[in-house]
Design a protein around this motif. Sequence first.
Motif, PDB file in Angstrom:
ATOM      1  N   GLN A  79      24.018  35.289  55.875  1.00 32.62           N
ATOM      2  CA  GLN A  79      24.407  35.141  54.477  1.00 32.62           C
ATOM      3  C   GLN A  79      23.249  34.671  53.598  1.00 32.62           C
ATOM      4  N   LEU A  80      22.182  34.173  54.222  1.00 34.13           N
ATOM      5  CA  LEU A  80      21.081  33.596  53.464  1.00 34.13           C
ATOM      6  C   LEU A  80      19.833  34.468  53.555  1.00 34.13           C
ATOM      7  N   VAL A  81      18.904  34.194  52.656  1.00 35.12           N
ATOM      8  CA  VAL A  81      17.643  34.935  52.611  1.00 35.12           C
ATOM      9  C   VAL A  81      16.500  33.923  52.690  1.00 35.12           C
ATOM     10  N   SER A  82      15.479  34.244  53.463  1.00 33.94           N
ATOM     11  CA  SER A  82      14.285  33.408  53.566  1.00 33.94           C
ATOM     12  C   SER A  82      13.118  34.149  52.917  1.00 33.94           C
ATOM     13  N   ARG A  83      12.511  33.518  51.899  1.00 31.85           N
ATOM     14  CA  ARG A  83      11.416  34.166  51.163  1.00 31.85           C
ATOM     15  C   ARG A  83      10.216  33.234  51.056  1.00 31.85           C
ATOM     16  N   GLN A  84       9.037  33.839  50.959  1.00 26.79           N
ATOM     17  CA  GLN A  84       7.796  33.078  50.773  1.00 26.79           C
ATOM     18  C   GLN A  84       7.312  33.246  49.342  1.00 26.79           C
ATOM     19  N   PHE A  85       7.033  32.121  48.671  1.00 27.15           N
ATOM     20  CA  PHE A  85       6.515  32.144  47.314  1.00 27.15           C
ATOM     21  C   PHE A  85       5.179  31.405  47.262  1.00 27.15           C
ATOM     22  N   ILE A  86       4.352  31.748  46.278  1.00 27.08           N
ATOM     23  CA  ILE A  86       3.081  31.065  46.051  1.00 27.08           C
ATOM     24  C   ILE A  86       3.162  30.311  44.729  1.00 27.08           C
ATOM     25  N   VAL A  87       2.807  29.039  44.759  1.00 24.58           N
ATOM     26  CA  VAL A  87       2.854  28.204  43.556  1.00 24.58           C
ATOM     27  C   VAL A  87       1.705  28.600  42.639  1.00 24.58           C
ATOM     28  N   THR A  88       2.032  29.316  41.568  1.00 26.51           N
ATOM     29  CA  THR A  88       1.013  29.711  40.588  1.00 26.51           C
ATOM     30  C   THR A  88       1.392  29.260  39.174  1.00 26.51           C
ATOM     31  N   GLY A 122      20.814  25.395  44.759  1.00 28.19           N
ATOM     32  CA  GLY A 122      21.400  25.616  46.070  1.00 28.19           C
ATOM     33  C   GLY A 122      20.447  26.248  47.060  1.00 28.19           C
ATOM     34  N   VAL A 123      19.148  26.002  46.907  1.00 27.48           N
ATOM     35  CA  VAL A 123      18.152  26.532  47.835  1.00 27.48           C
ATOM     36  C   VAL A 123      17.409  25.368  48.466  1.00 27.48           C
ATOM     37  N   ASN A 124      16.692  25.668  49.508  1.00 27.85           N
ATOM     38  CA  ASN A 124      15.985  24.627  50.244  1.00 27.85           C
ATOM     39  C   ASN A 124      14.565  25.095  50.557  1.00 27.85           C
ATOM     40  N   VAL A 176      14.718  28.983  51.328  1.00 27.58           N
ATOM     41  CA  VAL A 176      15.908  29.537  51.979  1.00 27.58           C
ATOM     42  C   VAL A 176      17.099  29.358  51.042  1.00 27.58           C
ATOM     43  N   GLY A 177      17.898  30.415  50.875  1.00 25.51           N
ATOM     44  CA  GLY A 177      19.092  30.337  50.032  1.00 25.51           C
ATOM     45  C   GLY A 177      19.718  31.704  49.856  1.00 25.51           C
ATOM     46  N   GLU A 178      20.708  31.783  49.005  1.00 21.08           N
ATOM     47  CA  GLU A 178      21.324  33.065  48.710  1.00 21.08           C
ATOM     48  C   GLU A 178      20.395  33.893  47.827  1.00 21.08           C
ATOM     49  N   GLN A 179      20.551  35.222  47.911  1.00 19.09           N
ATOM     50  CA  GLN A 179      19.634  36.114  47.219  1.00 19.09           C
ATOM     51  C   GLN A 179      19.605  35.850  45.714  1.00 19.09           C
ATOM     52  N   LYS A 180      20.759  35.611  45.105  1.00 17.89           N
ATOM     53  CA  LYS A 180      20.813  35.385  43.656  1.00 17.89           C
ATOM     54  C   LYS A 180      20.046  34.119  43.274  1.00 17.89           C
ATOM     55  N   ALA A 181      20.209  33.089  44.079  1.00 19.56           N
ATOM     56  CA  ALA A 181      19.506  31.838  43.789  1.00 19.56           C
ATOM     57  C   ALA A 181      18.005  31.990  43.978  1.00 19.56           C
ATOM     58  N   ILE A 182      17.635  32.741  45.004  1.00 19.46           N
ATOM     59  CA  ILE A 182      16.212  32.983  45.261  1.00 19.46           C
ATOM     60  C   ILE A 182      15.578  33.692  44.069  1.00 19.46           C
ATOM     61  N   ASP A 183      16.280  34.679  43.530  1.00 21.56           N
ATOM     62  CA  ASP A 183      15.742  35.429  42.389  1.00 21.56           C
ATOM     63  C   ASP A 183      15.579  34.540  41.167  1.00 21.56           C
ATOM     64  N   PRO A 186      10.667  32.790  39.026  1.00 23.65           N
ATOM     65  CA  PRO A 186       9.872  32.496  37.820  1.00 23.65           C
ATOM     66  C   PRO A 186       9.486  31.025  37.718  1.00 23.65           C
ATOM     67  N   LEU A 187      10.309  30.128  38.275  1.00 27.27           N
ATOM     68  CA  LEU A 187       9.997  28.707  38.242  1.00 27.27           C
ATOM     69  C   LEU A 187       8.771  28.389  39.083  1.00 27.27           C
ATOM     70  N   ILE A 188       8.626  29.065  40.241  1.00 27.47           N
ATOM     71  CA  ILE A 188       7.496  28.825  41.150  1.00 27.47           C
ATOM     72  C   ILE A 188       6.239  29.535  40.661  1.00 27.47           C
TER      73      ILE A 188
END
Length: 554
Positions: free
Chosen positions: A293-302, A321-323, A351-358, A362-364
């Motif tokens: 049910q969850l998605v794990s994504r990698q982001f770069i702090v820019t 609701g993400v971690n 890690v979190g739901e796809q909608k929350a990840i999206d 922009p915040l990261i």
Amino acid sequence: MNNWIDTVLFDHSSLQAVIVVALICALGMMLGKVKVAGVSLGVTFVFFIGIIAGHLGLSIDPAMLSYAQDFGLVLFVYALGLQVGPGFFSSLAHGGVKLNMLGLGLVVAGLAVAVVLSFVTPVSLPDMMGVLCGACTNTPALGAVQQTLDQMGVPSDTPALGCAVTYPLGVVGVIVAIVLMRKMFVRSSDIVAAPMHEIPKPKITEFEVTNTGLVGKHIGEVAKMFHCHFVISRHWRNGTVSIPTSTSQLQLHDRILVVSSPEDVERLHVIFGEENATDWNASGIDWNAVDRQLVSRQFIVTRRQLNGKTLGSLRLRNLYGVNISRVYRSGVPLLAAPDLRLQFGDKIIVVGEQKAIDKIEPLIGNTVGTLNEPNLFAVFIGIVFGMALGAVPFHFPGVGMPVRLGLAGGPIIMGILVGTFGPRLHMVTYTTASANLMLRSLGLSLFLACLGLGAGANFFAAVFRAEGLMWIGLGVLLTIVPVVIVGFIATRMMKIDFGSVTGMLCGSMANPMALDYANTTLPGDRPSVAYATVYPLSMFARVILVQIVILLIL
């Protein structure tokens, strides 16, 4: 045609200075790649091309020569400090004190040998101090020697000549000593590729809650009760996975995935209960398949506004609701604790739901192209403060003149401070590895080219005479013997890895050229971190001790 050659090579001007220095650097870099017996000198060869050019009659305006030499040295040491800054203080906690003691031991050993040699050879103590400064490639110490002699009314010209004669072999001598150590008593296990400042990698462990005392308690309460740093990245109950927050309640037989330091795993076992045998640290785990049910994504702090902010202040769990389960900085994994301060260029695993990840992308920031933009403000403002710090006079009882950190000491200390604490002041200090290497190589090439060009005119005349040959022999002795002895003690008796030992030796001998050789032949950044760890104290101690010896013995 002759007028054109005179214009570009011999007539002093800004055009001629740039051409001559660039030509020396180009030839030195090209010939430095040639290997003899499997060893190449790299950028150090620029120094010897400069000596040959000076001997052949090439010269540039003295003011330009002094400026280019000093600016090159400042650029090199500041970029080096900026590179190792983030791991400098952790390196002090993990062996830095030991390295500094070894560095001071090398300084004292070299000085003691020089004093003994001044009594058993025809070389006077002032001249021997000049030979020692050249053997240790420490021009600030030479300046201190000359100032002390001038105040005492003793001629100070010959120590400078002794330094110039022994300096080239001081450069090569440390490299030769490193090669000898590696062949004589260094094993492959002594060469460690991991960064010196690497902290223990966070470990992922699965627990089943069997501690009845935790039933009904919030995760935030548990963290406060036991004062243990950990991150619960996933929470399974009745086959459903969720992202826990600080207000999530624990029940018996809940399964939780905990990220912590390896040394805390046993303590967490006592806190939560039964530990699952699944290896969650193995590479190649498909986390998206695990979570379903969850998605794990990698982001770069820019996003620059996040630079220096703590993870806890973002409140990503409560608001989105993400971690954030893991943070990678320069390839080093860090525990995503609430008090961890983010830095520009950090990679975070969310890690979190796809909608929350999206929503949080922009915040990261996650704009990779932003990383390639040069952040030159931190470079120039750091150099300004570094030069100012290097000019601050320090007074010591019994020493009649102030001691200064100088062009090399001030900038490297400021580079370390900016690299370490800059993000806390919301200063973007991030530079790509290639950009930092370019700054260091450019600075070191300028420094070596000008240093060799200035010494080349009188170098061979001073070498090929009886006194000069004696100076060379003593310089070789003062360079190689203490380095090999301290290197043997550090590697074989104290069991310190060879990369850290070479950096310590290069730093205590104030030899950036030997450091460059070590960096090109050894994996990881241990030599650079060790160099920056011991350089300030060793350089400062050598400058003070040569003055004290002259004042006490003469």
